[in-house]
Design a protein around this motif. Structure first.
Motif, short mmCIF file in Angstrom:
data_model
loop_
_atom_site.label_atom_id
_atom_site.label_comp_id
_atom_site.label_asym_id
_atom_site.label_seq_id
_atom_site.Cartn_x
_atom_site.Cartn_y
_atom_site.Cartn_z
N ALA A 132 5.67 4.82 -3.89
CA ALA A 132 7.15 4.87 -4.26
C ALA A 132 7.86 6.21 -3.43
O ALA A 132 8.22 7.13 -4.13
CB ALA A 132 7.14 4.99 -5.73
N PRO A 133 8.00 6.21 -2.24
CA PRO A 133 8.50 7.24 -1.46
C PRO A 133 9.86 7.11 -1.86
O PRO A 133 10.52 6.20 -2.23
CB PRO A 133 8.28 6.67 0.06
N ALA A 134 10.57 8.56 -1.55
CA ALA A 134 11.96 8.74 -1.79
C ALA A 134 12.60 8.40 -0.71
O ALA A 134 13.84 8.18 -0.81
CB ALA A 134 12.02 10.15 -2.35
N HIS A 135 12.21 8.74 0.61
CA HIS A 135 12.67 8.18 1.77
C HIS A 135 11.71 7.46 2.89
O HIS A 135 10.53 7.76 2.85
CB HIS A 135 13.00 9.78 2.56
N VAL A 136 12.39 6.59 3.21
CA VAL A 136 11.66 5.57 4.41
C VAL A 136 12.17 5.95 5.74
O VAL A 136 13.44 5.69 5.82
CB VAL A 136 11.46 4.17 3.96
N VAL A 137 11.48 6.08 6.41
CA VAL A 137 11.87 6.44 7.98
C VAL A 137 11.25 5.54 8.81
O VAL A 137 10.18 5.42 9.21
CB VAL A 137 11.40 7.87 8.54
N GLY B 200 4.94 -2.31 8.32
CA GLY B 200 5.46 -2.36 6.91
C GLY B 200 4.48 -3.32 6.36
O GLY B 200 4.63 -3.50 5.08
N THR B 201 3.42 -3.84 6.81
CA THR B 201 2.56 -4.62 5.93
C THR B 201 1.63 -4.01 4.96
O THR B 201 1.38 -4.74 4.16
CB THR B 201 1.49 -5.26 7.14
N THR B 202 1.47 -2.79 4.99
CA THR B 202 1.01 -1.91 3.86
C THR B 202 1.92 -1.45 3.07
O THR B 202 2.12 -1.71 1.86
CB THR B 202 -0.03 -0.86 4.33
N LEU B 203 2.79 -0.75 3.43
CA LEU B 203 3.96 0.10 2.70
C LEU B 203 4.90 -0.94 2.09
O LEU B 203 5.15 -0.62 0.80
CB LEU B 203 4.80 0.77 3.76
N VAL B 204 5.40 -1.88 2.52
CA VAL B 204 6.49 -2.94 1.82
C VAL B 204 5.68 -3.57 0.57
O VAL B 204 5.99 -3.61 -0.51
CB VAL B 204 6.97 -3.89 2.70
N ASP B 205 4.43 -3.96 1.07
CA ASP B 205 3.43 -4.47 -0.06
C ASP B 205 3.10 -3.50 -1.18
O ASP B 205 3.50 -3.88 -2.47
CB ASP B 205 2.15 -4.88 0.52
N GLY C 169 10.68 14.74 4.93
CA GLY C 169 10.64 15.73 3.68
C GLY C 169 9.50 15.43 3.01
O GLY C 169 8.72 14.58 3.26
N ALA C 170 9.50 15.94 1.60
CA ALA C 170 8.69 15.53 0.65
C ALA C 170 8.97 14.25 0.29
O ALA C 170 10.05 13.73 0.69
CB ALA C 170 8.70 16.57 -0.60
N HIS C 171 7.81 13.42 0.05
CA HIS C 171 7.91 12.00 -0.55
C HIS C 171 8.68 11.13 0.53
O HIS C 171 9.49 10.26 0.37
CB HIS C 171 8.68 12.08 -1.78
N THR C 172 8.22 11.31 1.86
CA THR C 172 8.53 10.55 2.96
C THR C 172 7.66 9.62 3.30
O THR C 172 6.48 10.03 3.54
CB THR C 172 9.18 11.44 4.18
N ALA C 173 8.00 8.45 3.51
CA ALA C 173 6.88 7.35 4.27
C ALA C 173 7.66 6.88 5.38
O ALA C 173 8.79 6.49 5.42
CB ALA C 173 6.49 6.27 3.35
N PHE C 174 6.68 6.87 6.56
CA PHE C 174 7.11 6.35 7.81
C PHE C 174 6.74 4.71 7.91
O PHE C 174 5.83 4.47 7.31
CB PHE C 174 6.26 7.15 9.00
N LEU C 175 7.77 4.06 8.15
CA LEU C 175 7.45 2.44 8.36
C LEU C 175 7.17 2.24 9.62
O LEU C 175 8.11 2.41 10.68
CB LEU C 175 8.96 2.00 7.93
N ALA C 176 6.18 1.42 10.06
CA ALA C 176 6.11 0.64 11.29
C ALA C 176 6.00 -0.70 11.00
O ALA C 176 6.98 -1.38 10.72
CB ALA C 176 4.79 1.41 11.81
#
Lengths: 202, 325
Positions: B42-47, B29-34, B20-27
């Motif tokens: 600051a995603p509301a949902h992490v998939v 994680g080396t960029t996203l978690v950092d 949905g809105a404000h969703t981040a896909f996590l593979a």
């Protein structure tokens, strides 16, 4: 958890963690560490926890974790495996290197929630009883450290490096170990240790 | 880190249904978690998409197909990649560290965010992170910043080594959303910052990279990647060059050139390619061809060395490639 496996437990029988936890230390240097511990435990009590079943050093664990929690914090705070060190916590130093399903990864950038069903090996899981892993012995033999903070990460990284395929030259060791920073700059002895550790592992 | 809901998707369809809105896909994680730790993202949902069947490295008549969830280290070590697309293997091996390469996915690599220090520091103004807030880099410390494709709002470089190699090879990116699938050339995937630096590519909300296809070509096997950086290892590029040449004897019949560390996106240099084509592969040819490589560039206070560095990097990369023959 078996306290005998606690890497913080020195030969004197006094664990650094136990020492801090006793509350006898109010030194300024200890304050940031204590604050981190408190934050992590508060977060883990929030809503929306996820269940993770993960094998760490051969022991199976089922845990409820905050989806924000890293594997690093989970190892250190929940499983009390404090051998894995928290350096930069940003994926830049390699101090938190562990093996997940046999591959070296950074536990500070790995969400614990993604480790369901995986096998994690930390520095505490390398030795065979009292018998050190050849790479651990090589780091001792070559004095491959000064302060020792990066050492668990260096050793975990080096073991995986050898498993990926032996390094043929010292330059190759330096390149393939470049994700592990040593701020004391003990690099010459680290390279010696990795070279000999590799030989002993064959 | 801010709170988010965490779910794991087992199919592309399931991933889309959760996006949905404000969703981040996590593979990896080396960029996203950092960046979530830094509060830059600051995603509301992490998939978590690691359970998706987006794997595999295969070669057929159309070219090399790589699943988006393949890890950098596995692709770099793949014998088919090393033999037919050395520029890809080299670019991957010179990226990050062994640990990060074991984690980071190919799709995530193409979507990694800039290393601009102001982007990563929420206390400073950054149009990419917070549209309209201003650009701290233009008047601040900008030694590592871009000289090509910049605007008055942003001069952040694209950090991926792999993307530079893939752009040279004419790679296609496969995308999937709830509305269907589409394929776009990687060269057209990245957008210029202009007045909207927060928009970095043509991905639509909820759209996912499922894989890439690298066409077969004679020049792909005769290719290399050179990376110039402040440290010998484990550092982003100050300048880099992906070069691929098709040769007949000593004559260059086709040239493909792209550079990293210079542009706000991976930067092809068609004028240099044209200047090389039809000429003998000599240092004099290279020197002449790169003379105007940085034309149209705009330097800032601390990166005025970059046009010269760009030219030298290209000559060295071309020379190294010729020595490999």
């Amino acid at each position: 958890m078996n306290p005998d496996n606690d890497a913080g437990q020195g030969r004197s029988g006094v664990s650094r963690r136990g020492f801090l936890g006793a509350g006898a230390v109010a030194a300024a240097a200890a304050a940031p560490l204590m604050a981190t511990v408190a934050d992590a435990s508060t977060a883990a009590e929030g809503e929306g926890l996820v269940t993770v079943r993960v094998t760490v050093n051969g022991d199976r664990h089922a845990m409820r974790v905050d989806p924000r929690g890293t594997l690093l914090d989970t190892l250190r705070e929940k499983l009390e495996l404090t051998g894995t060190k928290k350096g930069c916590d940003r994926g830049q130093c390699g101090a938190c290197t562990v093996h997940v399903d046999g591959r070296r990864v950074l536990s500070c950038l790995t969400l614990a929630a993604t480790t369901n069903g995986r096998e994690v090996t930390t520095i505490e899981g390398l030795a065979d009883g009292e018998q050190l892993h050849p790479m651990q012995q090589a780091f001792i033999d070559h004095d491959g450290f000064q302060c020792g903070f990066c050492t668990p990460g260096q050793i975990m990284s080096a073991v995986a490096m050898v498993d990926e395929g032996p390094a043929r030259t010292d330059d190759e060791i330096r390149e393939r170990m470049s994700g592990n920073i040593c701020r004391c700059s003990a690099y010459p002895f680290i390279v010696d240790a990795v070279r000999d550790g590799q030989e002993a592992m064959r | 880190m801010r709170a988010y809901t965490f779910t794991q998707a087992r199919s592309v369809r399931e991933a889309h249904s959760r996006a949905g809105a404000h969703t981040a896909f996590l593979a990896g994680g080396t960029t996203l978690v950092d960046l979530m730790k830094l509060d830059v993202m600051a995603p509301a949902h992490v998939v978590d998409i690691n359970g998706l069947p987006l794997r595999g490295v295969t070669l057929d008549r159309r070219g090399l197909h790589v699943g988006a969830l393949e890890r950098m280290s596995d692709v770099a070590a793949n014998p088919t990649v090393r033999r037919h697309y050395p520029v890809i293997a080299r670019a991957l091996e010179l990226s990050a560290s062994a640990q990060l390469r074991n984690m980071a996915s190919i799709g995530g690599n193409l979507l990694q965010r800039t290393r601009c220090g102001y982007f990563r520091d929420v206390a400073t103004a950054c149009n990419k992170r917070e549209p309209g807030s201003g650009c701290s880099a233009l008047t601040g410390w900008n030694r590592g910043h871009a000289i090509l494709g910049t605007s008055d709002d942003c001069a952040a470089t694209h950090p991926s080594d792999l993307a530079v190699a893939l752009v040279v090879l004419g790679t296609d990116v496969h995308l999937a959303s709830a509305r269907g699938t589409r394929t776009v050339p990687l060269d057209g995937f990245y957008t210029l910052p202009g007045t909207t630096p927060h928009v970095e590519n043509v991905l639509r909300p909820g759209e996912l990279i499922t894989g890439i296809t690298v066409p077969r070509s004679a020049w792909a096997a005769h290719s290399t990647y050179l990376k110039i950086r402040d440290r010998q290892s484990y550092e982003f590029a100050l300048a880099s060059a992906a070069v691929a040449l098709e040769m007949r004897g000593d004559t260059i019949t086709k040239a493909r050139i792209a550079v990293g560390g210079m542009g706000t996106r991976p930067w092809r240099l068609p004028a240099v390619e044209r200047a090389l084509t039809g000429h003998r592969a000599t240092e004099a040819t290279y020197e002449a061809a790169v003379r105007h490589a940085a034309s149209g560039s705009k330097t800032l206070e601390h990166n005025a060395f970059k046009p010269a560095l760009l030219r030298r990097t290209l000559v060295r990369a071309l020379t190294a490639l010729e020595e490999q023959r």
